[in-house]
Design an enzyme around this catalytic site. Structure first.
Site, mmCIF file in Angstrom:
data_model
loop_
_atom_site.group_PDB
_atom_site.id
_atom_site.type_symbol
_atom_site.label_atom_id
_atom_site.label_comp_id
_atom_site.label_asym_id
_atom_site.label_seq_id
_atom_site.Cartn_x
_atom_site.Cartn_y
_atom_site.Cartn_z
ATOM 1 N N ASN A 7 0.877 -1.165 0.000
ATOM 2 C CA ASN A 7 0.000 0.000 0.000
ATOM 3 C C ASN A 7 0.916 1.216 0.000
ATOM 4 O O ASN A 7 1.484 1.587 1.020
ATOM 5 C CB ASN A 7 -0.887 -0.022 1.252
ATOM 6 C CG ASN A 7 -1.838 1.162 1.303
ATOM 7 O OD1 ASN A 7 -1.795 2.031 0.432
ATOM 8 N ND2 ASN A 7 -2.681 1.187 2.314
ATOM 9 N N ARG A 94 -2.518 -2.082 -3.484
ATOM 10 C CA ARG A 94 -3.775 -1.360 -3.251
ATOM 11 C C ARG A 94 -3.773 -0.090 -4.111
ATOM 12 O O ARG A 94 -2.810 0.676 -4.087
ATOM 13 C CB ARG A 94 -3.874 -0.962 -1.780
ATOM 14 C CG ARG A 94 -5.093 -0.129 -1.521
ATOM 15 C CD ARG A 94 -4.913 0.767 -0.335
ATOM 16 N NE ARG A 94 -6.115 1.566 -0.144
ATOM 17 C CZ ARG A 94 -6.149 2.671 0.564
ATOM 18 N NH1 ARG A 94 -5.067 3.126 1.158
ATOM 19 N NH2 ARG A 94 -7.266 3.349 0.686
ATOM 20 N N HIS A 183 -12.943 2.742 0.026
ATOM 21 C CA HIS A 183 -12.916 1.687 1.058
ATOM 22 C C HIS A 183 -13.621 0.420 0.575
ATOM 23 O O HIS A 183 -14.086 -0.389 1.389
ATOM 24 C CB HIS A 183 -13.667 2.124 2.344
ATOM 25 C CG HIS A 183 -13.034 3.232 3.112
ATOM 26 N ND1 HIS A 183 -13.777 4.178 3.779
ATOM 27 C CD2 HIS A 183 -11.737 3.534 3.352
ATOM 28 C CE1 HIS A 183 -12.972 5.028 4.400
ATOM 29 N NE2 HIS A 183 -11.729 4.651 4.144
ATOM 30 N N ARG A 244 -11.585 15.583 7.460
ATOM 31 C CA ARG A 244 -12.373 15.939 6.264
ATOM 32 C C ARG A 244 -13.767 16.403 6.668
ATOM 33 O O ARG A 244 -14.366 15.839 7.577
ATOM 34 C CB ARG A 244 -12.517 14.726 5.338
ATOM 35 C CG ARG A 244 -11.211 14.335 4.678
ATOM 36 C CD ARG A 244 -11.360 13.046 3.905
ATOM 37 N NE ARG A 244 -10.363 12.089 4.349
ATOM 38 C CZ ARG A 244 -10.347 10.808 4.001
ATOM 39 N NH1 ARG A 244 -11.284 10.324 3.212
ATOM 40 N NH2 ARG A 244 -9.408 10.003 4.445
ATOM 41 N N GLU A 387 -8.069 -5.475 4.728
ATOM 42 C CA GLU A 387 -7.977 -5.159 3.299
ATOM 43 C C GLU A 387 -6.814 -5.910 2.646
ATOM 44 O O GLU A 387 -6.902 -6.302 1.484
ATOM 45 C CB GLU A 387 -7.817 -3.640 3.116
ATOM 46 C CG GLU A 387 -9.117 -2.896 3.413
ATOM 47 C CD GLU A 387 -8.916 -1.495 3.942
ATOM 48 O OE1 GLU A 387 -8.367 -1.352 5.054
ATOM 49 O OE2 GLU A 387 -9.316 -0.539 3.262
#
Ligand code: ADP
Length: 404
Positions: A7, A94, A183, A244, A387
């Site tokens: 990743n 990823r 996601h 965010r 993940e």
């Protein structure tokens, strides 16, 4: 099959080395992170399975040097978990944004690389770093197949009425502006695992998955496929997040820009890095810090928690209405897996639909757990997301298919 999962960020490389016997039988051989690539001093923290973490500090010029360091740790004479680089049979990467080019994972070739490059426009912070990671890996392991797994792929089943925005149509045709979500690998994984845990046939089910971490997104999964999701064209949409802003009235954007003379880049930074829990509390983006403050009586820290909780409730409510029911709600990621109070506050609002909450199991749950009572009409589960495992599974399948 020994698979290295990567990743890659703009200045970091997170990695896991997995030995995959099958989808469900696997072992983690090592994991780690390379940080501060390109800065005067960088570091690698490497943890072989069952052993202590090894940390080395050294300047790491670029991603290629970073990848070489990872490989050196994996074959290290003392703490290495492999005899040679040749033991690595595939690499899975990823990728944050695959737009509508990719509804599944893919083996890297020139065409795939070109499409990932086009997607840089929609994920300027992430996709360029992923490309650096793939290219660096191709240089250090030229004969090993590389697979790309997209955060957006799971959401490609959304119907147009859930991914189109109320803008002039040409912005969709000319600039590909639509909802893509994010996601996706996590939502897919926890929906499948949660369904198994409560004995639900995923192909005939209505599941709402809540990935609540630094970034948060909620997905309506109908019959195992994404029907709607809260992130949008970018991962800025949805509930308020760590830094965010989440959904806001779009007119606020030009209003602040005019008032404060901000450029588009400055406004993007304000909404992505300085807003959310951090901006509203004026204190921290981390829920653990905010909990301490709230317990001391800080009103803004309390407000943050309420805003977040209610946005999660509203999104779940909307998705129950959209799917005309729900069988299972799943909580995952840093907040979803660890914050029992948030889960309780959210679930109490759905008691009127027959959700019978198991307060005791909820209070104790950290790993996988069913936190609804056996007679609950709506089941609720906490599922640890993984993940990397999804990336390793997809990589294994694609490489095996290509070999056949
Ligand atoms: P990311 O989206 O960066 O992967 P995480 O999923 O780790 O982030 O989520 C980070 C959030 O989860 C933070 O607000 C943090 O407070 C919370 N969190 C993470 N671990 C724990 C824990 N063990 N206990 C309580 N809260 C946690």
């Amino acid at each position: 099959m020994i698979i290295l999962v990567i990743n890659c960020g703009s200045s970091s490389i997170k990695y896991q080395l997995l030995d995959m016997k099958s989808d469900d039988i696997y072992s983690l051989l090592a994991k780690g992170i390379v940080e501060k690539i390109g800065l005067p001093m960088g570091s690698i923290s490497h943890t072989p399975a069952g052993k202590d973490k090894i940390v080395r500090e050294l300047p790491i010029e670029d991603h290629k040097v970073g990848m070489q360091l990872v490989l050196e740790e994996l074959v290290h004479p003392e703490h290495g978990v492999l005899k040679s680089f040749d033991d690595i049979e595939a690499v899975g990467h990823r990728i944050v944004q695959g737009a509508d080019f990719f509804s599944g994972s893919a083996i890297v070739n020139d065409d795939v690389m070109e499409k990932i490059r086009i997607c840089c426009d929609f994920a300027p912070l992430h996709n360029p770093a992923h490309i650096l990671g793939i290219k660096a890996m191709q240089q250090v392991l030229p004969s090993v197949p590389q697979v790309v797994v997209f955060d957006t792929a799971f959401h490609q089943t959304m119907p147009p009425y859930n991914y189109m925005y109320g803008l002039p149509y040409r912005y969709y045709t000319d600039y590909h502006i639509r909802k893509y979500g994010a996601h996706g690998t996590s939502h897919q994984f926890v929906a499948q695992k949660g369904a198994k845990m409560v004995g639900l046939d995923i192909n005939n089910s209505k599941i709402i998955t809540c990935h609540l971490g630094n970034g948060s997104s909620i997905t309506a999964v109908q019959d195992g496929k994404c029907h709607d999701t809260s992130m949008g064209f970018t991962p800025l949409a949805g509930p308020i997040m760590g830094t965010r802003c989440g959904n806001i009235d779009p007119n606020i954007v030009p209003y602040i820009m005019k008032k404060e003379g901000l450029t588009p880049d400055q406004m993007t930074e304000l909404m992505n890095k300085k807003s959310g829990f951090l901006g509203l509390s004026g204190y921290s983006s981390d829920v653990r810090d905010l909990n301490v403050k709230a317990e001391e009586g800080d009103q803004r820290a309390k407000l943050v928690f309420k805003v977040f909780t209610h946005e999660v409730i509203k999104t779940i409510g909307a998705y129950i209405a959209e799917m005309s029911g729900v069988d299972l709600i799943v909580f995952t990621a840093g907040i979803g897996e660890n914050n029992a109070r948030l889960r309780r506050r959210v679930c109490e609002n759905f008691a009127f639909l027959g959700l019978a909450f198991d307060y005791e199991t909820n209070a104790a749950a950290h790993g996988d757990a069913i936190i609804s009572l056996p007679d609950s009409k709506i089941k609720v589960a906490v599922v640890s997301t993984n993940e990397e495992l999804v990336i390793a599974r997809d990589t294994m399948h694609l490489v095996q298919e290509a070999e056949e």
